[in-house]
Motif scaffolding. Structure first.
Motif, short mmCIF file in Angstrom:
data_model
loop_
_atom_site.label_atom_id
_atom_site.label_comp_id
_atom_site.label_asym_id
_atom_site.label_seq_id
_atom_site.Cartn_x
_atom_site.Cartn_y
_atom_site.Cartn_z
N ARG A 140 11.90 0.98 3.98
CA ARG A 140 11.61 -0.27 3.27
C ARG A 140 11.39 -1.43 4.22
NH1 ARG A 140 15.62 1.83 -0.32
NH2 ARG A 140 17.22 0.60 0.77
N ALA A 141 12.16 -1.45 5.29
CA ALA A 141 11.99 -2.52 6.28
C ALA A 141 10.65 -2.40 7.00
CB ALA A 141 13.15 -2.48 7.27
N ALA A 142 10.24 -1.18 7.30
CA ALA A 142 8.95 -0.98 7.97
C ALA A 142 7.79 -1.36 7.06
CB ALA A 142 8.83 0.47 8.42
N ALA A 143 7.93 -1.02 5.76
CA ALA A 143 6.87 -1.37 4.82
C ALA A 143 6.76 -2.88 4.66
CB ALA A 143 7.14 -0.71 3.47
N ALA A 144 7.89 -3.54 4.60
CA ALA A 144 7.85 -5.00 4.47
C ALA A 144 7.26 -5.65 5.71
CB ALA A 144 9.27 -5.51 4.22
N ALA A 145 7.58 -5.11 6.88
CA ALA A 145 7.03 -5.68 8.11
C ALA A 145 5.52 -5.46 8.19
CB ALA A 145 7.73 -5.05 9.31
N ALA A 146 5.08 -4.26 7.75
CA ALA A 146 3.63 -3.99 7.78
C ALA A 146 2.89 -4.89 6.81
CB ALA A 146 3.38 -2.52 7.46
N ALA A 147 3.45 -5.15 5.66
CA ALA A 147 2.79 -6.02 4.69
C ALA A 147 2.70 -7.45 5.21
CB ALA A 147 3.58 -5.99 3.37
N GLN A 148 3.77 -7.90 5.84
CA GLN A 148 3.74 -9.26 6.37
C GLN A 148 2.75 -9.38 7.51
OE1 GLN A 148 7.56 -10.56 7.70
NE2 GLN A 148 6.88 -12.67 8.14
N SER A 149 2.64 -8.35 8.32
CA SER A 149 1.71 -8.40 9.46
C SER A 149 0.26 -8.41 8.98
CB SER A 149 1.96 -7.22 10.37
OG SER A 149 1.01 -7.19 11.41
N SER A 150 -0.09 -7.60 8.00
CA SER A 150 -1.47 -7.55 7.51
C SER A 150 -1.86 -8.83 6.78
CB SER A 150 -1.65 -6.34 6.59
OG SER A 150 -0.79 -6.47 5.46
N THR A 151 -0.89 -9.44 6.12
CA THR A 151 -1.18 -10.68 5.40
C THR A 151 -1.45 -11.83 6.37
OG1 THR A 151 0.23 -9.97 3.58
CG2 THR A 151 -0.30 -12.31 3.68
N SER A 152 -0.67 -11.88 7.43
CA SER A 152 -0.86 -12.98 8.39
C SER A 152 -2.13 -12.83 9.21
CB SER A 152 0.36 -13.06 9.32
OG SER A 152 0.50 -11.83 10.03
#
Length: 513
Positions: A309-321
């Motif tokens: 879950r932490a990796a998924a959240a980090a990937a989502a934040q990175s792609s959004t930025s």
């Protein structure tokens, strides 16, 4: 003239010596005080004294020593207590009080002076009991490879004798009731009125009850020992018989010697609990390891899910930025599929499904946690389901430990080495002068009255119950010898199918749970 003078001087010196040798009563008493208290008399086991016709050897030095002691008595300051006093006249042997006359000579001591420690005579006997001279017979070692069939034969013998003793004991108790009682049942063949079995019928009944219980327990121990296991279901059948026997002994025991059997019965109970605890602990420890492994696996899966879950959240934040603002595509770049100015597709940075994460989250039941992981227990919110038997086994383990501890505390109050030395010295000698060790529990024959024994090992080891039974059988025989107790040779005969109810018989149940 010279001869007359020498004769006169010699007569003067001889008269002076005679005056020196004439001692008064006070001087004699002072000389005896210097010698100190009279030592204890020699024991009667020493060889006889020489014949009276033999001439005593001359004691030449006695006279000089006596003279020196008398001179020392003149120069020594007399003790206050030794000086004669008119206020404390000497008592004649007839006028002495009985307590003073009963004191042995070894207990008389002089009054202590300042700084002098008063001597006290030992309160107990100065020699060991005569039964300690008994040495047990060293039988040839049988070895620990006795076949199971032989242990089964010993089990059958023990249970046969135990049933005979049980019936005889209960029959004597029923015959001792008043004739008006509904529990009264006369003996078909009453003993001789002058025999010890008639004079001490209830005491014989108690001895037979204890002897019967010891044979039942030893027979079940043989079944256990032959296959190196613990049939817990069989040991549960002993409890009713044991509790009733303890209750009867506690109500009818009178002196320290008989109360030692109360300690023996509590020791039997403690060792039965200890044996069940020791052998059940192996299965419980294995089950605990399995449950701990499952807790660690579940904890590991939870951590893997949290990491995913932490990796998924980090990937989502990175792609959004990193995404560019929405704009119309240029005509030149709209035809190119690899254009960097095209609008990103795929749900605006939402990560796709990773199958590897599912594999990591699956519980691995075949591989337990490592040693490093075992050092850190799982958090309290990690839990796994357990069944009813899991709880009952641990409840039995805790209750058994408490019961074993309580029984041993009661046992050591009534049965210890000091009690054994005072009242059962022959049984204690069989254990003290033994060459057997704790691992030789299989060596003695339960029907041998002279073989070596061994003081029971600790109950926590799970072993030693056989030693307790053998020691108890020896105690019963040593106690009963004074009353003519004959064991199975003196039991009340039993007709086929005849029984006396009240004490349920233990039985063998081949189940380890």
């Amino acid at each position: 003239m010279h001869r007359a003078t020498s004769s006169a001087s010699s007569s003067t010196s001889s008269s002076h010596r005679s005056r020196r040798r004439q001692l008064t009563r006070e001087q004699l008493l002072k000389g005896l005080q210097i010698l100190g208290p009279v030592s204890a008399p020699l024991p009667p086991e020493l060889p006889p004294s020489p014949p009276a016709s033999r001439e005593p050897s001359p004691a030449l030095g006695l006279k000089r020593r006596h003279d020196s002691e008398s001179e020392q008595g003149r120069n020594k300051k007399p003790r206050v207590s030794a000086a004669p006093s008119s206020s404390r006249p000497r008592l004649s042997p007839q006028s002495r009080p009985p307590s003073a006359a009963a004191v042995p000579p070894t207990s008389r001591h002089e009054p202590s002076e300042d700084g002098e420690v008063k001597e006290e005579s030992p309160s107990g006997p100065s020699v060991l009991p005569t039964a300690f001279s008994f040495m047990p017979v060293r039988r040839p070692r049988r070895g620990d490879n006795i076949p199971t069939s032989e242990w089964d034969s010993v089990y059958e013998k023990c249970f046969s004798k135990a049933r005979m003793l049980r019936f005889s004991a209960l029959a004597r108790v029923a015959a001792a009731h008043p004739s008006t009682s509904k529990e009264y049942k006369p003996l078909r063949i009453p003993p001789n009125p002058n025999s010890s079995y008639a004079k001490h019928s209830l005491l014989m009944a108690r001895l037979e009850l204890i002897d019967s219980l010891l044979h039942f327990v030893y027979g079940l121990w043989c079944k256990d020992y032959s296959v190196r296991t613990c049939y817990r279901a069989a040991w549960r059948t002993v409890n009713d018989y044991l509790q009733l026997t303890k209750k009867k002994m506690a109500a009818e025991s009178h002196d320290e010697r008989e109360k030692a059997f109360i300690g023996l019965l509590n020791m039997v109970e403690s060792y039965i609990h200890g044996r069940k605890l020791r052998y059940q602990a192996v299965a419980i420890d294995r089950e605990n390891d399995q449950k701990i492994n499952r807790l660690h696996i579940q904890w590991k899966a939870e951590k893997a899910q949290a990491q995913a879950r932490a990796a998924a959240a980090a990937a989502a934040q990175s792609s959004t930025s990193s995404a560019t603002p929405n704009m119309l595509p240029s005509p030149a770049s709209s035809n190119s599929a690899n254009s960097s100015n095209s609008t990103p597709l795929g749900g605006h940075g939402t990560p796709g499904h990773n199958p590897a994460l599912d594999i990591d989250c699956q519980p691995d039941v075949t591989h337990g946690p490592s040693n490093a992981e075992r050092q850190q227990p799982p958090p309290a919110h990690i839990h796994i389901p357990v069944n009813t038997q899991f709880i009952l086994d641990r409840k039995a383990q805790g209750s058994g430990l408490l019961a074993s501890s309580h029984s041993m505390q009661t046992a050591q109050q009534h049965l210890n080495l000091a009690v054994m030395a005072r009242h059962y010295p022959r049984t204690l000698a069989r254990m003290m002068f033994s060459t057997l060790g704790p691992q030789d529990e299989h060596e003695p024959d339960f029907q041998d009255d002279d073989c070596e024994l061994f003081w029971p090992t600790q109950a926590v080891t799970g072993e030693g119950l056989g030693w307790v039974c053998l020691m108890g059988m020896a105690m019963v025989k040593e106690f009963g010898k004074e009353y003519g107790y004959q064991g199975v040779d003196g039991v009340v005969p039993r007709l086929p199918g005849e029984d006396v109810y009240g004490f349920p018989e233990p039985r063998f149940v081949p189940h380890t749970r």
